[in-house]
Design a protein around this motif. Structure first.
Motif, PDB file in Angstrom:
ATOM      1  N   ARG A   1      -5.415  -7.733  15.414  1.00 32.73           N
ATOM      2  CA  ARG A   1      -4.468  -8.651  14.752  1.00 32.73           C
ATOM      3  C   ARG A   1      -4.798  -8.766  13.273  1.00 32.73           C
ATOM      4  NH1 ARG A   1      -4.084 -15.011  15.774  1.00 32.73           N
ATOM      5  NH2 ARG A   1      -2.827 -15.481  13.957  1.00 32.73           N
ATOM      6  N   TRP A   2      -6.092  -8.862  12.959  1.00 37.74           N
ATOM      7  CA  TRP A   2      -6.498  -8.925  11.555  1.00 37.74           C
ATOM      8  C   TRP A   2      -5.971  -7.698  10.813  1.00 37.74           C
ATOM      9  CZ3 TRP A   2      -9.092  -5.632   8.374  1.00 37.74           C
ATOM     10  CH2 TRP A   2      -9.399  -6.118   7.100  1.00 37.74           C
ATOM     11  N   ALA A   3      -6.128  -6.520  11.415  1.00 39.60           N
ATOM     12  CA  ALA A   3      -5.687  -5.282  10.768  1.00 39.60           C
ATOM     13  C   ALA A   3      -4.183  -5.305  10.521  1.00 39.60           C
ATOM     14  CB  ALA A   3      -6.066  -4.076  11.626  1.00 39.60           C
ATOM     15  N   SER A   4      -3.410  -5.783  11.495  1.00 44.57           N
ATOM     16  CA  SER A   4      -1.952  -5.859  11.330  1.00 44.57           C
ATOM     17  C   SER A   4      -1.546  -6.825  10.236  1.00 44.57           C
ATOM     18  CB  SER A   4      -1.284  -6.313  12.631  1.00 44.57           C
ATOM     19  OG  SER A   4      -1.501  -5.400  13.653  1.00 44.57           O
ATOM     20  N   GLU A   5      -2.293  -7.932  10.101  1.00 45.25           N
ATOM     21  CA  GLU A   5      -1.910  -8.973   9.148  1.00 45.25           C
ATOM     22  C   GLU A   5      -2.511  -8.787   7.756  1.00 45.25           C
ATOM     23  OE1 GLU A   5      -1.483 -12.451  12.560  1.00 45.25           O
ATOM     24  OE2 GLU A   5      -3.045 -12.635  11.030  1.00 45.25           O
ATOM     25  N   GLU A   6      -3.711  -8.225   7.671  1.00 43.28           N
ATOM     26  CA  GLU A   6      -4.438  -8.224   6.395  1.00 43.28           C
ATOM     27  C   GLU A   6      -4.750  -6.851   5.803  1.00 43.28           C
ATOM     28  OE1 GLU A   6      -5.198 -11.087   4.900  1.00 43.28           O
ATOM     29  OE2 GLU A   6      -4.650 -12.410   6.558  1.00 43.28           O
ATOM     30  N   ARG A   7      -4.954  -5.867   6.626  1.00 44.02           N
ATOM     31  CA  ARG A   7      -5.490  -4.591   6.139  1.00 44.02           C
ATOM     32  C   ARG A   7      -4.462  -3.807   5.341  1.00 44.02           C
ATOM     33  NH1 ARG A   7      -8.803  -0.003   8.609  1.00 44.02           N
ATOM     34  NH2 ARG A   7      -9.248   1.157   6.702  1.00 44.02           N
ATOM     35  N   ILE A   8      -4.885  -3.372   4.196  1.00 48.56           N
ATOM     36  CA  ILE A   8      -4.092  -2.493   3.334  1.00 48.56           C
ATOM     37  C   ILE A   8      -4.827  -1.160   3.263  1.00 48.56           C
ATOM     38  CG2 ILE A   8      -3.144  -2.129   1.019  1.00 48.56           C
ATOM     39  CD1 ILE A   8      -1.905  -4.528   2.440  1.00 48.56           C
ATOM     40  N   MET A   9      -4.110  -0.089   3.545  1.00 48.01           N
ATOM     41  CA  MET A   9      -4.691   1.247   3.434  1.00 48.01           C
ATOM     42  C   MET A   9      -4.612   1.664   1.968  1.00 48.01           C
ATOM     43  SD  MET A   9      -5.483   1.677   6.545  1.00 48.01           S
ATOM     44  CE  MET A   9      -5.912   3.392   6.717  1.00 48.01           C
ATOM     45  N   PRO A  10      -5.756   1.957   1.344  1.00 43.42           N
ATOM     46  CA  PRO A  10      -5.750   2.239  -0.097  1.00 43.42           C
ATOM     47  C   PRO A  10      -5.089   3.577  -0.435  1.00 43.42           C
ATOM     48  CG  PRO A  10      -7.932   2.554   0.819  1.00 43.42           C
ATOM     49  CD  PRO A  10      -7.076   2.023   1.924  1.00 43.42           C
ATOM     50  N   VAL A  11      -4.714   3.699  -1.680  1.00 39.78           N
ATOM     51  CA  VAL A  11      -4.117   4.937  -2.186  1.00 39.78           C
ATOM     52  C   VAL A  11      -5.103   6.083  -1.990  1.00 39.78           C
ATOM     53  CG1 VAL A  11      -3.313   6.103  -4.278  1.00 39.78           C
ATOM     54  CG2 VAL A  11      -2.742   3.708  -3.895  1.00 39.78           C
ATOM     55  N   GLY A  12      -4.581   7.231  -1.602  1.00 41.84           N
ATOM     56  CA  GLY A  12      -5.401   8.430  -1.467  1.00 41.84           C
ATOM     57  C   GLY A  12      -5.977   8.648  -0.088  1.00 41.84           C
TER      58      GLY A  12
END
Length: 196
Positions: A38-49
């Motif tokens: 749930r944390w990943a769905s709500e908070e995680r941003i996959m960085p550029v590159g």
């Protein structure tokens, strides 16, 4: 007797103080401990590159690795003490670790140890995986990246309520005097060459 006359700025000062208090309270109040998925769905941003994001940052999507949900959420199962993830190369092992790590930082802070077989792996994980995630979605929690600040190095990253140590398995002195909430052991088969 008449009440004292209110200064015209009093109301603005009270409103500004209230807004500041509510902002600080939101930062410090006890947060709900979410499951890592749930944390990943709500908070995680996959960085550029990254392999998923490409040339634009994007939200983490479980469609990329639906099989990883159960593994990462086992970190919250009180009956589970050890999770072993033995899977193919490039099969979301790092993503699972980063989601558990990120959730621990924001929702349940404490000590985190991340152990790799050799220093090259430590450096690669720290610089190529952890730092981009901090910059993308956790910068408010970690000590700022400054040249003279020992709170954010390759091996040690301090955050509100805890710290992350990224070490190699060959140095037992790096494990002294620390308690941890979460322990990650990467590529354990590579530890066999290390002297105890």
């Amino acid at each position: 007797m008449k009440p004292p006359k209110q200064h015209p700025n009093n109301r603005r000062i009270r409103e500004a103080t209230r807004r500041e208090f509510e902002k600080l309270w939101a930062e410090w109040k006890i947060r709900e401990k979410r499951k890592p998925s749930r944390w990943a769905s709500e908070e995680r941003i996959m960085p550029v590159g990254g392999p998923v994001s490409g040339d634009q940052a994007c939200k983490y999507d479980h469609a990329f690795a639906p099989h990883a949900i159960e593994i990462m959420d086992a970190a919250d199962d009180p009956s589970v003490r050890v999770i072993v993830n033995w899977s193919a190369v490039r099969d979301s092992k790092t993503a699972i670790c980063l989601n558990v790590l990120g959730r621990t930082v924001t929702d349940s802070p404490g000590g985190i140890y991340d152990v790799h077989p050799i220093d090259d792996d430590v450096s690669k994980f720290s610089n190529d995986d952890v730092e981009p995630m901090i910059e993308a979605c956790l910068s408010d929690y970690f000590v700022g990246k400054k040249s003279r600040d020992s709170g954010r190095t390759i091996n040690y990253k301090k955050f509100r309520g805890g710290s992350l140590r990224i070490v190699n398995a060959g140095s037992l002195t790096k494990f002294r005097g620390s308690t941890v909430r979460v322990l990650f052991l990467h590529e354990v088969d590579g530890y066999a060459d290390k002297k105890a």
